[in-house]
Design a protein around this motif. Sequence first.
Motif, PDB file in Angstrom:
ATOM      1  N   GLU A 156       0.851  -1.184   0.000  1.00 21.69           N
ATOM      2  CA  GLU A 156       0.000   0.000   0.000  1.00 21.69           C
ATOM      3  C   GLU A 156       0.886   1.232   0.000  1.00 21.69           C
ATOM      4  N   ASP A 175      -3.647   7.778  -0.393  1.00 18.99           N
ATOM      5  CA  ASP A 175      -4.718   7.000  -0.997  1.00 18.99           C
ATOM      6  C   ASP A 175      -4.643   7.154  -2.513  1.00 18.99           C
ATOM      7  N   THR A 179      -7.353  -3.156   3.399  1.00 17.35           N
ATOM      8  CA  THR A 179      -6.151  -3.468   2.639  1.00 17.35           C
ATOM      9  C   THR A 179      -5.229  -4.340   3.474  1.00 17.35           C
ATOM     10  N   THR A 230      -5.741  -0.415   6.226  1.00 15.24           N
ATOM     11  CA  THR A 230      -6.557   0.761   5.942  1.00 15.24           C
ATOM     12  C   THR A 230      -7.822   0.340   5.197  1.00 15.24           C
ATOM     13  N   ARG A 282     -10.237  -0.416   2.436  1.00 12.26           N
ATOM     14  CA  ARG A 282     -10.207  -0.704   1.006  1.00 12.26           C
ATOM     15  C   ARG A 282     -11.557  -0.466   0.349  1.00 12.26           C
ATOM     16  N   ARG A 307      -7.686   4.459   1.474  1.00 15.56           N
ATOM     17  CA  ARG A 307      -6.561   3.585   1.769  1.00 15.56           C
ATOM     18  C   ARG A 307      -5.454   4.281   2.558  1.00 15.56           C
TER      19      ARG A 307
END
Length: 832
Positions: free
Chosen positions: A385, A389, A541, A545, A547, A710
């Motif tokens: 990730e 975001d 995710t 975070t 998703r 995210r």
Amino acid sequence: MKTHVKALVVGGGAIGTSIAYHLAKAGWQDVMLLERDELTSGSTWHAAGLLPYFNMSYATTWIHDHSIKLYKTLEEETGLDAGFFVVGNLRMAQSKARMDEYMLYASTAETVGVPFEWMTPAQIKERWPLVRTEDLEGAIYHPTDGYINPADVTMAMAKGARQRGVTIERKWQVDGYEWTGSEWRVTVTKMVEKGGNLVPSDEQQVITAEHVVTATGNHAQRTARLLGLKIPAIPVEHQFIVTEPDPALVEWRKTNEQHPVLRDADAKWYVREERGGWILGPYERGAPARFPYGVPDSFRADLFPLDLDRIEEEYMSMIHRIPSSETVGLKDDFNGPICYTPDGNPLIGPAPGLRNMWLAEGFSFGITAAGGAGHYLAQLMVEGEAEIDMASLDPKRFGSWMTTDYAVAKNEEAYEHVYILHHPDEERPAARPLRTSPAYDRQKEKGAQFGQVNGWERPNYYGPVGAPEGFDHDARSFRRGGWWEYAAAEAKAIREGVGLIDATAFAKHEVKGPGAAAFLDWFTTNKLPKVGRINLTYALTDAGTTRTEYTIVRLAEDRFYLVSAGAWSAYDGDFLRKAVEDKEAEFGRIDVQDVTTQWGVFAIAGPRSREVLNRLVRDADPATVLSNKRFPWLSHREIELGMVPVRALRVAYTGELGWELHHPIEMQNHLWDKLMEAGAASGMKLVGARAQNWLRQEKSYRAFGTELGRDATPLEAGLDRFVDLSKDFHGKAAMEALGTRSKCVTLLIDGPADADPWGREALYAGGEKVGRLTSGGWSAAFGKSIGMGYVRPDLAAPGTKLKVRMFRELWDAEVTEDSPYDPTNATIRADG
């Protein structure tokens, strides 16, 4: 040539070399880059090399900021001068509306930490006397950017990549991709010179790679065919001209530094110095898309003929703005392909439906974005990730409904709109209407003014029918537009009476099978609902975070109906299907079906919504069907409204008593007519998405793509009640490890009398920047502006006094309790 690598990067322009460099910098030891011709031989070679910070996208601003900072370090690292001229960037405004645009943009820049200054016409004239200023309102000035030599910065990143162990191979073309289940088999062909053309030889190799990244620029359509994908990256002609030396400029430069890059956005051009003359780059109307089905083999580092007639208006406006340029001749011209996408933003992230295949395509500002794109894509690939975001740039934001003709029309429009005012309420018209629900024409007859989400036409608001004198449905504003009073009336109608909203664009999936329940329990954070009940939940995710967000309806023990945001159907569906593939062996057979286009959705809400539906319900005891006893809040029932079988959900995104009426889409017009008939006696009002967005903020309902993304966990979003920490679920440990870095809050704002926040503004406490808004609007319930956003955890308590930056001023804002309107949910649970 190596025949096995960890990562294979395809494309040797600025984007590809940056990705290879950053993957190696992030620690991957076995990276190779392939280029079918020479490095920089695509759009990179004829790019003007500008590095504009200006962008309305939060993610893209971070990307541009990283690029500009990175490029200043490359010479020290590699010994190669990247050719960066830090001359600054002066973006001028001829109108108050343009200055409003700059002030809104500055909100995004401020949240990222991008430096900028405001300048008056007099200050511009004093500093750069060659520029005409009497018809300007002002300007925004970025002192830390400028322009760079595209070939030099690409070669510097290529050298940096080689120093970190990257192998770069030129004159190799990819001719095939095959996924074996664990790695990619990539067939490549040696390219050779023949008669001035680059042609395939008989020499081929197969390279196996754990990961593949495509950064193929103008060749994206060829890449799409090889991968069996739709990639809406198609080039558009962009031309710029170089003048002979301007004697006035030459004289000026004897005792002065270079001019900044000059941008007259209202005139649709940029200008910068070039060897005593000027480079003019217009973004004119009528620039055509090229190579919609692929670049011809004969087209290499080539250009198109210049079309001076097409840019005459922009050329004359340059002479107006820089009068000394009037007598200067033209020395050179360029008209080359620059890739665009339908919204003008690049496609960065995992390819839909494929494993370990990453796209970096559609960069219309590739030099500006290259450094940051490589950095954040490498984070996605290496760490799972990125720290920002990246959903707004995800390739799956355009679904499989997208066609070549659609991409051509929208990409040409995106090019044309580079310097057209970027109103936050803008709705661009090209390729519309395309995806329409059956009730579209009926809604249009009632004054619906449509926005577009994922190709769907969706009413934004209902205005006066026809064209009343003095009202323009197409008028846009950075403040309260002409639509504002209609949206405000719609919001009031929901709070006081009853309103009807078309929510057909919602993404909808059915998940069923013996393994469905166990899978969804692992896949999402909340407890699964019982049969006939509904839960709001989140999928995370790998980094912990958020998703995506789902409303889960349990239709049976092993059958579930998942509803998510309409803009994200392909994004959500791809994530869901890949997760099922990963876990089916563990949990048992699971079937996933996208049923978005099978179901229409109307949302009816407001204190009188039950009385409207009671007129239509068909049941042995119709008076009790919608009562709390038979149909409690957060439950689902199959009911009949007239002749329509309806999957009714007792939920309301507006926070009022209400239902979502999911119905067979082919019956939508019948249901619409019956609802309109039944609603007339109750004064039912038609309501659009803008009023709904305001109402959900009064309830502190987080929205995916704004509060949810995210870069924050559900706990940071304040959604603890939807996270069951007693069970194990995907991403749980990573979520807990992140802790609480910031906190989502709702704020009531005493802002300017003619404007509301848009959700991009910086938040301050004691003169210090402490957070940012992610949503904004007007509160009908409280009679003032409202917003949601993230602040430091110590500033999240209700009653905390903050300031929000709007139009260069700081306005009072106060953190409220969560769900400031009806915090006990008494209205939404109301019986009858």
